[in-house]
Design an enzyme around this catalytic site. Structure first.
Site, PDB file in Angstrom:
ATOM      1  N   HIS A 278       0.851  -1.198   0.000  1.00  0.00           N
ATOM      2  CA  HIS A 278       0.000   0.000   0.000  1.00  0.00           C
ATOM      3  C   HIS A 278       0.881   1.240   0.000  1.00  0.00           C
ATOM      4  O   HIS A 278       1.914   1.282   0.645  1.00  0.00           O
ATOM      5  CB  HIS A 278      -0.952   0.016   1.201  1.00  0.00           C
ATOM      6  N   GLN A 279       0.455   2.224  -0.761  1.00  0.00           N
ATOM      7  CA  GLN A 279       1.187   3.486  -0.867  1.00  0.00           C
ATOM      8  C   GLN A 279       0.429   4.589  -0.140  1.00  0.00           C
ATOM      9  O   GLN A 279      -0.779   4.748  -0.313  1.00  0.00           O
ATOM     10  CB  GLN A 279       1.381   3.875  -2.324  1.00  0.00           C
TER      11      GLN A 279
END
Length: 215
Positions: free
Chosen positions: A173-174
């Site tokens: 996840h960013q």
């Protein structure tokens, strides 16, 4: 140093260094209130930090210790989110290979996460299609946040693995964190506390409504 009636008394509220005539060894042995000591000998001793009690986060921490949401697809919050409604999962937009949702524990209002649907832990394990769409969603997220939140900048990045600080290390996840000129004031710097001025549901609706159709 003495006076009539007995030895010089040290005021209970005074600092030992402020009292003249004391033996330097006595001064050196007095504990520094700014030094953090171990729990066995220093419990309840004042230190430099204030406490903001958040006992509700203990469930999140305990789950991490047990491996839940980190390496197991069956209990990963980013695998579960797409099966819920957008409102319940705080999802802003769904793409073909990735989606965008709000961080449940945001650093700032509008703190977004860009995740692939596939349960993959590391950036170099993502497919070209996943990387392309995550990049496009990140760009669009920046444009929308500028429009609806009027932010001045961003922190964008990924923590890869538990050792690097990833809260959910099993699912890539960013982070997209909007920043304002005034958000690094005395409150987070001195009090180590973030003031969140908007409910997550309201933030999700605002960003979702500002997301361009087809983007």
């Amino acid at each position: 140093m003495t006076r009539p009636g007995g030895p010089e008394q040290v005021p209970e509220t005074g600092h030992v260094d402020d009292v003249a005539g004391l033996d330097p060894a006595t001064t050196a042995s007095r504990p520094d209130p700014l030094v953090i000591r171990d729990a066995a000998t220093g419990a309840a001793v004042p230190d430099a930090f204030q406490r903001l009690w958040n006992p509700h986060r203990m469930a999140y921490i305990d789950a991490g210790r047990q491996g839940e949401g980190r390496g197991h697809k069956d209990d990963c919050p980013f695998c579960e989110a797409p099966h819920k409604s957008d409102e319940d999962a705080l999802i802003v937009v769904r793409g073909d290979h990735a989606y965008v949702l709000l961080n449940l524990f945001p650093y700032n209002n509008g703190h977004l996460l860009v995740c692939p649907y596939r349960h993959v832990p590391l950036y170099d394990e993502a497919t070209p299609d996943e990387l392309r769409e995550m990049g496009e969603l990140t760009q669009t997220a920046m444009r929308v946040l500028r429009q609806v939140a009027h932010c001045d900048g961003f922190n964008i990045g990924m923590n890869q693995g538990e050792v690097a600080g990833a809260g959910v290390a099993g699912h890539l996840h960013q982070h997209v964190v909007p920043r304002w000129e005034s958000d690094s004031n005395f409150f987070p710097v001195i009090a180590r506390t973030k003031s969140m001025s908007q409910l997550l549901g309201d933030t999700r609706r605002l960003v979702a409504e500002g997301w361009p159709t087809g983007a």
